[in-house]
Write an enzyme that holds these catalytic residues in place. Structure first.
Site, mmCIF file in Angstrom:
data_model
loop_
_atom_site.group_PDB
_atom_site.id
_atom_site.type_symbol
_atom_site.label_atom_id
_atom_site.label_comp_id
_atom_site.label_asym_id
_atom_site.label_seq_id
_atom_site.Cartn_x
_atom_site.Cartn_y
_atom_site.Cartn_z
ATOM 1 N N CYS A 42 28.123 38.923 50.588
ATOM 2 C CA CYS A 42 29.205 39.336 51.494
ATOM 3 C C CYS A 42 28.781 39.326 52.960
ATOM 4 C CB CYS A 42 29.701 40.727 51.119
ATOM 5 S SG CYS A 42 30.340 40.775 49.450
ATOM 6 N N HIS A 54 34.424 42.338 57.044
ATOM 7 C CA HIS A 54 34.402 41.607 55.765
ATOM 8 C C HIS A 54 35.474 42.224 54.867
ATOM 9 C CE1 HIS A 54 33.419 40.290 51.841
ATOM 10 N NE2 HIS A 54 32.864 41.435 51.479
ATOM 11 N N ASN A 108 38.825 39.452 47.971
ATOM 12 C CA ASN A 108 37.509 39.431 48.621
ATOM 13 C C ASN A 108 36.889 38.054 48.369
ATOM 14 O OD1 ASN A 108 34.754 39.643 49.138
ATOM 15 N ND2 ASN A 108 34.553 41.701 48.289
HETATM 16 O O1 UT7 Z 1 32.299 42.759 48.879
HETATM 17 C C1 UT7 Z 1 31.221 43.384 48.265
HETATM 18 C C2 UT7 Z 1 31.328 44.795 48.395
HETATM 19 N N1 UT7 Z 1 32.188 45.337 47.377
HETATM 20 C C3 UT7 Z 1 32.862 46.424 47.663
HETATM 21 O O2 UT7 Z 1 32.838 46.872 48.774
HETATM 22 C C4 UT7 Z 1 33.589 47.124 46.544
HETATM 23 C C5 UT7 Z 1 33.391 48.605 46.682
HETATM 24 N N2 UT7 Z 1 33.969 49.353 45.574
HETATM 25 C C6 UT7 Z 1 35.285 49.434 45.371
HETATM 26 O O3 UT7 Z 1 36.045 48.858 46.113
HETATM 27 C C7 UT7 Z 1 35.784 50.321 44.252
HETATM 28 O O4 UT7 Z 1 34.708 50.987 43.669
HETATM 29 C C8 UT7 Z 1 36.572 49.540 43.158
HETATM 30 C C9 UT7 Z 1 37.891 49.066 43.715
HETATM 31 C C10 UT7 Z 1 35.759 48.352 42.670
HETATM 32 C C11 UT7 Z 1 36.850 50.417 41.964
HETATM 33 O O5 UT7 Z 1 37.534 51.578 42.358
HETATM 34 P P1 UT7 Z 1 37.033 53.017 41.899
HETATM 35 O O6 UT7 Z 1 37.988 53.993 42.405
HETATM 36 O O7 UT7 Z 1 35.594 53.152 42.311
HETATM 37 O O8 UT7 Z 1 37.174 52.911 40.328
HETATM 38 P P2 UT7 Z 1 36.116 53.180 39.186
HETATM 39 O O9 UT7 Z 1 35.203 51.998 39.033
HETATM 40 O O10 UT7 Z 1 35.482 54.529 39.370
HETATM 41 O O11 UT7 Z 1 37.040 53.243 37.917
HETATM 42 C C12 UT7 Z 1 38.053 54.246 37.793
HETATM 43 C C13 UT7 Z 1 38.846 53.957 36.522
HETATM 44 C C14 UT7 Z 1 37.959 53.745 35.304
HETATM 45 O O12 UT7 Z 1 38.633 54.269 34.178
HETATM 46 P P3 UT7 Z 1 38.249 55.728 33.591
HETATM 47 O O13 UT7 Z 1 36.804 55.618 33.209
HETATM 48 O O14 UT7 Z 1 38.482 56.688 34.715
HETATM 49 O O15 UT7 Z 1 39.177 55.887 32.443
HETATM 50 C C15 UT7 Z 1 37.902 52.244 35.176
HETATM 51 O O16 UT7 Z 1 37.669 51.820 33.851
HETATM 52 O O17 UT7 Z 1 39.595 52.759 36.683
HETATM 53 C C16 UT7 Z 1 39.298 51.850 35.603
HETATM 54 N N3 UT7 Z 1 39.396 50.487 36.117
HETATM 55 C C17 UT7 Z 1 40.553 49.805 36.131
HETATM 56 N N4 UT7 Z 1 41.783 50.118 35.717
HETATM 57 C C18 UT7 Z 1 42.731 49.180 35.883
HETATM 58 C C19 UT7 Z 1 38.423 49.730 36.671
HETATM 59 N N5 UT7 Z 1 38.922 48.550 37.040
HETATM 60 C C20 UT7 Z 1 40.243 48.557 36.709
HETATM 61 C C21 UT7 Z 1 41.293 47.629 36.860
HETATM 62 N N6 UT7 Z 1 42.509 47.977 36.421
HETATM 63 N N7 UT7 Z 1 41.105 46.410 37.424
#
Ligand code: UT7
Length: 336
Positions: free
Chosen positions: A115, A263, A293
């Site tokens: 990135c 980014h 992204n």
């Molecule tokens: O460019 C490189 C740098 N990358 C970034 O900057 C990304 C940084 N991180 C993020 O943007 C966020 O962490 C994400 C958008 C990737 C994820 O959001 P989050 O609020 O951190 O979600 P999480 O991974 O903690 O997951 C929360 C819940 C989980 O379910 P449970 O365990 O609470 O039941 C996941 O399984 O959301 C679930 N989940 C989804 N649900 C629907 C994870 N991905 C998805 C999805 N659709 N696509």
């Protein structure tokens, strides 16, 4: 010491639009979840039938940037190509692009900083120009990620975020001091290397023969892994830090910023940074809603689009900043 400025910008995105609703048909996700957490509404994926490649998209973006700069192939002295999704394991796509553009035998360097790849690539080009070694350097960021994502529910936290596309700039020698690239700032923290990674195929852990020998349908080692929350927490801290570092190095205050192009990692990260620097909506350029992204391509795509829309005027202070896998992060301060 010479000065460098961006003399031309260009971008290319594949035609195929993949909406959040399209993804919800093939994995357990929803438009609501994706928009709420990331701001993304749709992204572009190459159509496998079109035979598009990372370097091919880079060529299209580069042609636009060269035309915008009024430079022909014979003007370009060097190529720096940033990507995490190269056409081949080796050689890198820099040489493929160099050949496709008819750049004779000019050098081509590949940058592997994910990135932050475009900021690293821009910084390399900037040093070559400032020292007088080259006059025009083509800097490209391109990604074809859709072929390498786990498009099942297992990979949903990663696969809904990433998109394909390419952006490019021509960086040229300029006589005016106080214009162009004022400074670049690069950082890395390798202790987090595995927290956002694709570990196979690689010589360190698993090569192709290991994957084939295991023949394990549950093998995830060749799909991207991301510890999303850890990445998010580090990103918001490092983005702010590296922008403040750039402002301090140039004795400028945050009120001097005309346009921030972060980014396009996550709209929520960009909004957090916007608040930190007390910027208006007009002072931050975001297009993650449309393209997702696109890793090393995201900043040059956004820069080219913002420029095309007339959002950057001569004399504006433009800040570029990135954070991602490595972890690596960086910023560039530009007086347009
Ligand atoms: O460019 C490189 C740098 N990358 C970034 O900057 C990304 C940084 N991180 C993020 O943007 C966020 O962490 C994400 C958008 C990737 C994820 O959001 P989050 O609020 O951190 O979600 P999480 O991974 O903690 O997951 C929360 C819940 C989980 O379910 P449970 O365990 O609470 O039941 C996941 O399984 O959301 C679930 N989940 C989804 N649900 C629907 C994870 N991905 C998805 C999805 N659709 N696509």
């Amino acid at each position: 010491m010479y000065h460098s400025r961006i003399s031309g910008v260009g971008y290319y995105v594949p035609e195929r639009i993949v909406t959040n609703h399209d993804l919800a048909k093939i994995m357990d996700t929803s438009d609501e979840w994706i928009q709420e957490r990331t701001g993304i509404q749709r992204r572009r994926h190459v159509d496998p039938k079109d035979g598009e490649t990372t370097s091919g998209m880079g060529v299209k973006a580069a042609r636009m940037a060269m035309a915008d700069a009024g430079k022909s192939a014979s003007d370009i002295d060097f190529v720096v190509f940033a990507t995490l999704s190269p056409d081949y394991y080796f050689p890198g796509p820099g040489v493929t692009l160099q050949e496709a553009l008819g750049l004779e035998t000019v050098g081509a360097l590949d940058v592997r900083n994910q990135c932050s790849g475009f900021i690293y690539a821009l910084s390399v080009a900037d040093q070559f120009i400032k020292t007088g070694m080259y006059q025009n350097v083509l800097v490209v960021g391109a990604e074809l990620q859709s072929k390498g994502l786990d498009m099942t529910t297992r990979g949903r936290n990663v696969s809904v975020i990433f998109g394909d596309g390419a952006g490019a700039v021509v960086l040229s020698r300029d006589d005016r001091s106080g214009f162009g690239i004022l400074s670049t700032h690069l950082h890395a923290e390798g202790s987090w290397a595995k927290e956002l990674s694709v570990i196979a195929p690689g010589m360190g852990q698993r090569w192709v023969t290991d994957i084939l020998a295991d023949n394990n349908p549950l093998d995830e080692s060749y799909f991207p892994y991301m510890n999303g929350q850890l990445v998010f927490k580090n990103a918001v801290v490092r983005f702010e830090e590296v922008i403040r570092e750039a402002l301090a190095a140039n004795e400028l205050s945050q009120s001097a910023i005309d346009l921030l192009i972060p980014h396009q990692a996550n709209l929520r990260i960009a909004q957090f940074i916007q608040k930190k620097f007390q910027l208006s909506d007009d002072q931050v350029y975001n297009n993650i809603m449309e393209y997702g992204n696109t890793t090393a391509a995201s900043i040059p795509i956004a820069l080219a689009e913002a420029h095309q829309k007339g959002k950057i005027k001569e004399g504006d202070l433009v800040v570029l900043a990135a954070f991602g896998s490595g972890f690596t992060w960086g910023s560039a301060l530009i007086r347009w």
